[in-house]
Motif scaffolding. Structure first.
Motif, short mmCIF file in Angstrom:
data_model
loop_
_atom_site.label_atom_id
_atom_site.label_comp_id
_atom_site.label_asym_id
_atom_site.label_seq_id
_atom_site.Cartn_x
_atom_site.Cartn_y
_atom_site.Cartn_z
N ARG A 1 0.83 -1.21 0.00
CA ARG A 1 0.00 0.00 0.00
C ARG A 1 0.86 1.25 0.00
O ARG A 1 2.06 1.20 0.24
CB ARG A 1 -0.89 0.00 1.23
N LEU A 2 0.18 2.38 -0.29
CA LEU A 2 0.82 3.69 -0.16
C LEU A 2 0.43 4.28 1.19
O LEU A 2 -0.51 3.81 1.82
CB LEU A 2 0.37 4.61 -1.30
N PHE A 3 1.13 5.32 1.61
CA PHE A 3 0.86 5.92 2.92
C PHE A 3 0.45 7.38 2.76
O PHE A 3 1.02 8.08 1.91
CB PHE A 3 2.09 5.78 3.82
N ASP A 4 -0.54 7.79 3.56
CA ASP A 4 -1.08 9.15 3.45
C ASP A 4 -0.35 10.13 4.36
O ASP A 4 -0.12 9.84 5.53
CB ASP A 4 -2.57 9.15 3.83
N TYR A 5 -0.04 11.29 3.83
CA TYR A 5 0.51 12.39 4.62
C TYR A 5 -0.18 13.68 4.23
O TYR A 5 -0.71 13.80 3.11
CB TYR A 5 2.03 12.51 4.40
N LEU B 1 10.60 12.73 -0.31
CA LEU B 1 10.27 13.40 0.95
C LEU B 1 10.90 12.62 2.09
O LEU B 1 11.13 11.42 1.97
CB LEU B 1 8.76 13.33 1.22
N ARG B 2 11.14 13.30 3.20
CA ARG B 2 11.48 12.60 4.43
C ARG B 2 10.22 12.64 5.29
O ARG B 2 9.62 13.71 5.45
CB ARG B 2 12.64 13.30 5.11
N LEU C 1 -3.74 13.23 9.84
CA LEU C 1 -2.54 12.76 9.14
C LEU C 1 -1.30 13.47 9.66
O LEU C 1 -1.36 14.62 10.11
CB LEU C 1 -2.67 13.00 7.64
N ARG C 2 -0.15 12.80 9.53
CA ARG C 2 1.11 13.46 9.89
C ARG C 2 1.66 14.18 8.67
O ARG C 2 1.28 13.89 7.53
CB ARG C 2 2.11 12.41 10.38
N GLU C 3 2.57 15.10 8.93
CA GLU C 3 3.17 15.86 7.83
C GLU C 3 4.57 15.36 7.57
O GLU C 3 5.28 14.97 8.50
CB GLU C 3 3.24 17.35 8.21
#
Ligand code: ADP
Ligand code: ZN
Length: 726
Positions: A16-20, A35-36, A62-64
């Motif tokens: 899966r992909l991860f949401d930010y 991105l980091r 969500l985290r940034e």
């Protein structure tokens, strides 16, 4: 878009992909930027895949990301499309797939380096060159000469005097320094090649005339001049201002190919392979991405090289098993090359003397266009082949009297001899003369192979090594080495031909960097008259003075259980036999066997690879194996056997729950090698008559596997289009 989110590929083993959330104040992002991001308690390097996606949870939760690494996309859109497709097709986590496409430094999150500065003659500087500079400033004159001679700029020289001279020239407006290019692209005049035969010309013309996606299967007997067709196609691609990507099975084995491309195309070729240091790899990768490198030759993972102006993809020796990655992300570089060409609308040429049955079937069904070179190039003739019946001529240390006689004759006639045995070490088995036991690996269901004369035992599956015992551990009787390895044949050949000069080429003698090149150079200089080796010798080499090829043991693999065993054997034989008589002198091939009547050998002898392939395809169709069926293999292993099989049982039950529309389940069953590296191994094979239903099933099954209770206690992997079934 207040609630839109970033979908990011992260190097995590999840499908899966991860949401930010995009931080306020950040510039607009584009897919392909790095991105980091925070992930659990760590930070990971991710790649943006989507920028305005709908989040699964409220965006406020969500985290940034903590840092933006690239101002421009690092991976171009076309490559991202290929990676996305590959992730879905091979059912492999997208983050790990993306990581495969990046050089190590970029994977670690290093910023994109600046191209190193290079020195150039200043435009219009010629007119300003002072007369008599040679006398008054010889160092500056030397620097000017070096600038004039350099292709694509001069790197900052080591020599302090020359560096000072260049700076002086810069002040005078005679030299300039600017960044790049990543690859020298200066054109030399290409070395002339042979006049193409009619068949070669027809093939080259067909490729040149291709418009849009056009897959070609170039089937040319060994020595037919396939490389000349590649060169002609590459030259036209370059003339159109485009880049050419060439995949080869192993670069170390083909230094000649590289040199040939460079001299004949008149430009420096960039190479990409696992033997490169990180910095070299990064440089070649960027050179390809920027369009500075116009020809890129690389191994498997080079199929993911970003190309600024792609024009043509070539896959040499397309049948070679090394195009399939056997662990982690199990992709086929050959198949992805075709997919990439389709996405880009380009011609792709798959070349081989012994095409994979899959490729032959694709040509026969019209999906690929077939180009054939049925004859050897120039004046070279096909070699004469003879079988030596080992029942009538019992061998000593692997060599029968008729074979020794042929070797003697060829050496006397100034020929070189290639002796092929695809098994390294001294002997594959150590048998007890008392109890009949064999010495086995403690961690694998495998016999230990005797190495270094008789001094060491090694497992070819887990790499374990230990000193060879003096006597049987069970009964104390003497141990006897049984069977043949290249070391044993080396000893025997040395005893028979002490003055011939012999080199053994296998993985044990070529571990050092550059070792292969050194060995091959000695062969070409004629210092070595007998070349002995494994599969490594069968791959694409041109040894013009080899007149005799000896296959020491044809029977090894004749009765393999894998449905591909026959294909592998036929390919190896035809390839290695093809090393004989590639120049003016005619060649001979001797095959030692206990089974001269075996159908496979007879068919190869009578009709060559084509006849073999016809029959093999008919058998595959009958039995429902690829290319007439599509496979996926679920493997599981654990220290405790029950754990591996509990997982496979749950996986099978889950498959039945999903409804196996058009997909057949075979197993669970123990792997052909049931124990390896101390782990018990099992597998579940899926077979389908059509690709679509298998793909649809896998897409539903793969995420469900992650959630199975037993998945926590077993190591497992899914292999789509498996090449090896072990
Ligand atoms: P392949 O890649 O099919 O094994 P190569 O392209 O390496 O074959 O060619 C085999 C040999 O034949 C090489 O030495 C090559 O220089 C030579 N050759 C190829 N094409 C021609 C030609 N048209 N005329 C003369 N010699 C040729
Ligand atoms: Zn082992």
């Amino acid at each position: 878009m207040a609630d839109s989110c970033l979908k990011v590929a992260l190097p995590a083993p999840l499908m899966r992909l991860f949401d930010y959330r995009r931080p306020a104040g950040w510039p607009a992002l584009r897919p392909g930027q790095r991105l980091r991001v925070p992930f659990g308690g760590r930070e990971l390097i991710g790649i943006v895949i989507e920028t305005d996606a709908a989040p699964a949870v409220p965006a406020s939760k969500l985290r940034e990301p903590s840092r933006l690494i690239d101002t421009e996309p690092l991976l171009p859109a076309d490559l991202l499309a290929l990676l996305n497709w590959a992730s879905a097709y091979y059912q492999h986590p997208p983050g790990e797939v993306c990581a495969t496409a990046l050089p190590a430094a970029l994977r670690r999150g290093d910023p994109l380096p600046e191209a190193p500065s290079r020195w150039w003659p200043a435009a219009g500087g010629d007119a300003k060159r002072p007369a008599g500079i040679e006398r008054r400033a010889p160092a500056q004159a030397a620097a000017l000469a070096a600038l004039d001679a350099a292709d694509g700029g001069l790197a900052d020289p080591e020599d302090e005097r020359l560096r000072r001279a260049l700076r002086a020239l810069e002040k005078k407006g005679l030299a300039v320094r600017r960044p790049g290019p990543w690859w020298p692209n200066g054109q030399r005049s290409p070395a002339p090649g042979p006049v193409l035969s009619d068949d070669q010309q027809r093939a080259a013309d067909a490729i040149a005339a291709a418009d849009g996606f056009s897959p070609f299967l170039l089937e040319g007997v060994t020595g037919s001049g396939k490389t000349e067709v590649y060169l002609a196609a590459a030259a036209r691609c370059l003339a159109a201002g485009r880049q050419c990507l060439v995949l080869v099975p192993e670069i170390g084995l083909t230094p000649q190919l590289l040199a040939r491309f460079e001299s004949r195309l008149g430009l420096p070729v960039a190479t990409l392979h696992s033997g490169l240091a990180d910095g070299e790899r990064l440089r070649a990768w960027l050179a390809a991405a920027r369009g500075d490198a116009r020809v890129i030759i690389g191994t498997r993972s080079a199929v993911f090289t970003p190309l600024a102006r792609p024009g043509l993809i070539i896959v040499d020796e397309e049948h070679d098993a090394s195009y399939k990655q056997q662990d982690g992300f199990r992709y086929s570089a050959r198949d992805l090359a075709v997919r990439r060409a389709q996405q880009l609308g380009l011609p792709v040429v798959l070349g081989s003397a012994t095409p994979a049955l899959e490729s032959l079937e694709n040509a026969r069904s019209g999906r690929y266009r077939s180009l054939t070179l049925p004859e050897r190039a120039g004046s070279a003739q096909p070699p004469r082949v003879r079988l030596i019946d080992l029942r009538r001529h019992p061998p000593q240390d692997g060599l029968s009297a008729p074979l020794l006689d042929r070797i003697t004759r060829h050496l006397r006639d100034e020929g070189q001899v290639l002796v092929y045995l695809n098994r390294r070490g001294f002997a594959p088995v150590l048998v007890c003369t008392g109890c009949g036991g064999v010495v086995e690996c403690r961690r694998c269901d495998a016999r230990l192979v005797l190495h270094r004369g008789r001094a060491q035992l090694a497992c070819h599956h887990c790499g374990a090594r230990r000193p060879a015992p003096a006597a049987c551990a069970d009964c104390g009787a003497e141990l006897l080495p049984v069977g043949l390895g290249t070391e044993r044949i080396e000893q025997a050949l040395q005893a028979h031909f002490p003055d011939a000069g012999l080199v053994r080429i296998d993985r044990d003698t070529t571990r050092r960097r550059g070792a292969i090149e050194a060995h091959l150079a000695a062969v070409r200089r004629g210092e070595v008259r007998i070349l002995l080796g494994t599969q490594m010798l069968a791959k694409g080499h041109d040894f013009p003075n080899v007149t005799l090829v000896a296959i020491v043991d044809a029977d090894q693999g004749l009765f393999g259980t894998d449905f591909r065993a026959g294909e592998r054997l036929a390919q190896a034989f035809v390839q290695v036999a093809g090393r004989a008589g590639r120049a003016e002198r005619s060649g001979e091939v001797c095959i030692q066997t206990l089974h001269p009547e075996h159908a496979l050998l007879q068919r190869l002898l009578d009709g060559g690879y084509r006849a073999f392939a016809e029959q093999a395809l008919a058998e595959r169709r009958e039995a429902g194996w690829p290319p007439f069926a599509f496979l996926a293999l679920l493997r599981a292993e654990a220290v405790r056997r029950e754990r591996a099989f509990a997982f496979l049982d749950e996986a099978a039950a889950c498959a039945r729950d999903l409804g196996l529309e058009g997909v057949e389940l075979l197993g669970p069953a123990p792997a052909p090698m049931p124990r390896r590296q101390g782990r018990e191994r099992g597998q579940l094979l899926l077979r389908a008559a059509r690709r679509g239903p298998l793909q649809a099933f896998l897409a539903a099954w793969r995420p469900a596997l992650e959630a199975l209770p037993a998945a926590r206690f077993a190591r497992w992997s899914l292999d789509v289009d498996p090449v090896e079934l072990f």
